[in-house]
Write a protein that holds these residues in place. Sequence first.
Motif, PDB file in Angstrom:
ATOM      1  N   UNK A 148       6.068  -3.776  -7.931  1.00  0.00           N
ATOM      2  CA  UNK A 148       7.426  -3.226  -8.049  1.00  0.00           C
ATOM      3  C   UNK A 148       7.541  -1.864  -7.375  1.00  0.00           C
ATOM      4  N   UNK A 149       6.525  -1.042  -7.551  1.00  0.00           N
ATOM      5  CA  UNK A 149       6.586   0.340  -7.073  1.00  0.00           C
ATOM      6  C   UNK A 149       6.406   0.431  -5.555  1.00  0.00           C
ATOM      7  N   UNK A 150       5.541  -0.392  -4.997  1.00  0.00           N
ATOM      8  CA  UNK A 150       5.125  -0.159  -3.612  1.00  0.00           C
ATOM      9  C   UNK A 150       5.499  -1.259  -2.614  1.00  0.00           C
ATOM     10  N   UNK A 151       5.674  -2.498  -3.052  1.00  0.00           N
ATOM     11  CA  UNK A 151       5.722  -3.596  -2.068  1.00  0.00           C
ATOM     12  C   UNK A 151       6.975  -3.592  -1.201  1.00  0.00           C
ATOM     13  N   UNK A 152       8.125  -3.186  -1.766  1.00  0.00           N
ATOM     14  CA  UNK A 152       9.410  -3.302  -1.049  1.00  0.00           C
ATOM     15  C   UNK A 152       9.557  -4.700  -0.431  1.00  0.00           C
ATOM     16  N   UNK A 153       9.103  -5.704  -1.171  1.00  0.00           N
ATOM     17  CA  UNK A 153       9.055  -7.079  -0.661  1.00  0.00           C
ATOM     18  C   UNK A 153      10.450  -7.644  -0.442  1.00  0.00           C
ATOM     19  N   UNK A 154      10.566  -8.388   0.635  1.00  0.00           N
ATOM     20  CA  UNK A 154      11.823  -9.098   0.932  1.00  0.00           C
ATOM     21  C   UNK A 154      11.495 -10.575   1.148  1.00  0.00           C
ATOM     22  N   UNK A 155      12.399 -11.433   0.701  1.00  0.00           N
ATOM     23  CA  UNK A 155      12.253 -12.865   0.896  1.00  0.00           C
ATOM     24  C   UNK A 155      11.937 -13.152   2.364  1.00  0.00           C
ATOM     25  N   UNK A 156      11.007 -14.054   2.596  1.00  0.00           N
ATOM     26  CA  UNK A 156      10.676 -14.441   3.969  1.00  0.00           C
ATOM     27  C   UNK A 156       9.554 -13.625   4.579  1.00  0.00           C
ATOM     28  N   UNK A 157       9.170 -12.546   3.914  1.00  0.00           N
ATOM     29  CA  UNK A 157       8.048 -11.764   4.433  1.00  0.00           C
ATOM     30  C   UNK A 157       6.721 -12.466   4.111  1.00  0.00           C
ATOM     31  N   UNK A 163       1.383  -9.733   8.951  1.00  0.00           N
ATOM     32  CA  UNK A 163       1.589  -9.530   7.518  1.00  0.00           C
ATOM     33  C   UNK A 163       2.448  -8.287   7.269  1.00  0.00           C
ATOM     34  N   UNK A 164       3.360  -8.438   6.320  1.00  0.00           N
ATOM     35  CA  UNK A 164       4.256  -7.334   5.962  1.00  0.00           C
ATOM     36  C   UNK A 164       3.702  -6.527   4.797  1.00  0.00           C
ATOM     37  N   UNK A 165       2.933  -7.213   3.954  1.00  0.00           N
ATOM     38  CA  UNK A 165       2.351  -6.551   2.785  1.00  0.00           C
ATOM     39  C   UNK A 165       0.884  -6.958   2.705  1.00  0.00           C
ATOM     40  N   UNK A 166       0.035  -5.991   2.431  1.00  0.00           N
ATOM     41  CA  UNK A 166      -1.389  -6.291   2.229  1.00  0.00           C
ATOM     42  C   UNK A 166      -1.785  -5.799   0.844  1.00  0.00           C
ATOM     43  N   UNK A 167      -2.215  -6.720   0.001  1.00  0.00           N
ATOM     44  CA  UNK A 167      -2.726  -6.339  -1.321  1.00  0.00           C
ATOM     45  C   UNK A 167      -4.233  -6.258  -1.194  1.00  0.00           C
ATOM     46  N   UNK A 168      -4.737  -5.032  -1.188  1.00  0.00           N
ATOM     47  CA  UNK A 168      -6.142  -4.803  -0.870  1.00  0.00           C
ATOM     48  C   UNK A 168      -6.982  -4.638  -2.124  1.00  0.00           C
ATOM     49  N   UNK A 169      -7.871  -5.598  -2.348  1.00  0.00           N
ATOM     50  CA  UNK A 169      -8.856  -5.472  -3.423  1.00  0.00           C
ATOM     51  C   UNK A 169     -10.257  -5.252  -2.879  1.00  0.00           C
ATOM     52  N   UNK A 170     -10.397  -5.189  -1.543  1.00  0.00           N
ATOM     53  CA  UNK A 170     -11.761  -5.193  -0.998  1.00  0.00           C
ATOM     54  C   UNK A 170     -12.089  -4.084   0.009  1.00  0.00           C
TER      55      UNK A 170
END
Lengths: 344, 344
Positions: free
Chosen positions: A154-163, A228-235
């Motif tokens: 919620x805080x960081x992604x600024x996600x939009x449909x289709x990304x 990629x528009x968003x990268x969720x980095x766990x590594x």
Amino acid sequence: MTSVVNGRVLFNSIPKASIEPGKTLIVDKSETIDPEKAALNGGILLKIVILSVDPYMRTLMNAPDPKKGLLHTYTPGQPIAGLGIAEVVRTETDEVKVGDHVHGFMPFQNYLILPGLAAGVTPFKVLENKFNLPWTYFVGVLGLTGQTAYMAWKEFSKAKEGETVFVTSGAGAVGSIVIQIAKKQGLKVIASAGSEEKLKYMKSLGADVVFNYKTTQTAEVLGREGPIDIYWDNVGGETLDAALLAANFKARFIECGLMASFGGKPAPIQNFEHAIAKNITIYGFTLTPIYPKYEKEFYDTWPELVANGEIKHKEHLFHGLEGVEQGVVAFQDGSNVGKAVIVL
Amino acid sequence: MTSVVNGRVLFNSIPKASIEPGKTLIVDKSETIDPEKAALNGGILLKIVILSVDPYMRTLMNAPDPKKGLLHTYTPGQPIAGLGIAEVVRTETDEVKVGDHVHGFMPFQNYLILPGLAAGVTPFKVLENKFNLPWTYFVGVLGLTGQTAYMAWKEFSKAKEGETVFVTSGAGAVGSIVIQIAKKQGLKVIASAGSEEKLKYMKSLGADVVFNYKTTQTAEVLGREGPIDIYWDNVGGETLDAALLAANFKARFIECGLMASFGGKPAPIQNFEHAIAKNITIYGFTLTPIYPKYEKEFYDTWPELVANGEIKHKEHLFHGLEGVEQGVVAFQDGSNVGKAVIVL
């Protein structure tokens, strides 16, 4: 009732690299407590029923390093601490009733006498459970890991449909939730993990593209399925480099963890220059600073989603204080699927 | 009037690493133009009077690399292009009058026929100059470099009085403005550069701590004078690593450039893990996406501040089309102080 053993998981020695079973942590049973007679001095006697094992605990097993933002670490000879759930056995304050379940940051032991709910590192809270869910959920999908996924997205992604989003450790307790949130929002999800069992699990959660990073080049998959528009980095490390290479203009990188540097030297980042030309924003975060902003909406909405099965999750249960070390080692060797929880 | 030479700075060959004088760029004088008679077809004849030389031009001398966000680069055999200011010599449109000065992204040559102001990569604009400032200012402190400092600081710094900022290339055209903005806002400024002359200049702009990165360890200075809340990064590499090490909780990193990788392999980043524990946000940026948001307030306020001497700046003037190569090489060898401007 007479005295019973108050077992404790003690931090025995700072590991050099990997955690050494039987050496880094030891279960001590030398202390006893009489649950009926122990003096509470106006406080609360808690019996700890659930403990949460999480990757950040490995970090707390290092020596303190203020330059890295690491002010407080585990003290050799003392119990390790983390999130857990405890049941009220006796109370001399009306903040709680006998049988209440409270959640907070607590030493890993069987019994705990608390002066009051406000006495923790952060205040302890009485949990509501109106959907009558297993208490273990409240350290996982309804606790730290679910909150980390929900709040940071919620805080960081600024996600939009289709990304398009790339989620690493997608079968883990946080990554598996991120996959589901992203799919609900209409994103294309690319997810990686390290075993066939984990790939199947990520597919079942709705991920569009899954791959085993041990047998497939991350850069090759992202080159084909990105940008990629968003990268969720766990590594971190080479995977972060591949994500920088495959990032779209104005991509957002959510830096949740660097398992690539878990217990060892961090892998250096080679492709940082991409961040400038592509106007990438990289968010390093921990949960605590963003938690207050989202706490209410999380507890108002998520228990029902979980109760309805709209959000799926897996638990990896370990038993007894001896299970704590097993849970920590499972992160280290990558054998965990889902949230690691200790049931006492 | 008869035909005159229309000199052009041609991009001759992609440099392997450093720019090679006489080989990377060449001045071509084979074209001519008759300023009185050349057909305008409803357009505008411009005589270019000022050209701006900036570090991003080195990037455009590489081969195109879409993965790095590098879609358009200079084409061998064609004129290089960049920001400049031109005077209207003749016009067949009432968008402009003879004698107007227009600003835009233009090929590096003496004369240019423009179909209209909207014909550029971005539209050309007629400059106002109510304080009667030298036109060279409009590619520097009142152009790209002043705007980069002003707009990115506004967009990303979240600066608060009493915080500490570390500015690299602090004697450069952008860094020198950042120092002054930060001081006006009450921050402590640590600034680095590579010569004694540059250190004196940064002190004169108000920097609290200045050091020569060639003779002093950045990590040592930041360890003593930090922690830093804001890092203005013009260099990357080891300096970025030192900034990660010295960063405060919730620090903001403004990634303006990576001179450490200028024309060579980028230096890998070792300390990325600090970004997570310290909740650092790292902003990669280029000016174009944030420009429209701040354009009006910039032109409404900055010409007066510059005219009053409230914002100081230096120009490094080069002369003639031959000066373009000298200006580019000055970035490469670090000999420039202030904004590199070509006067034709």
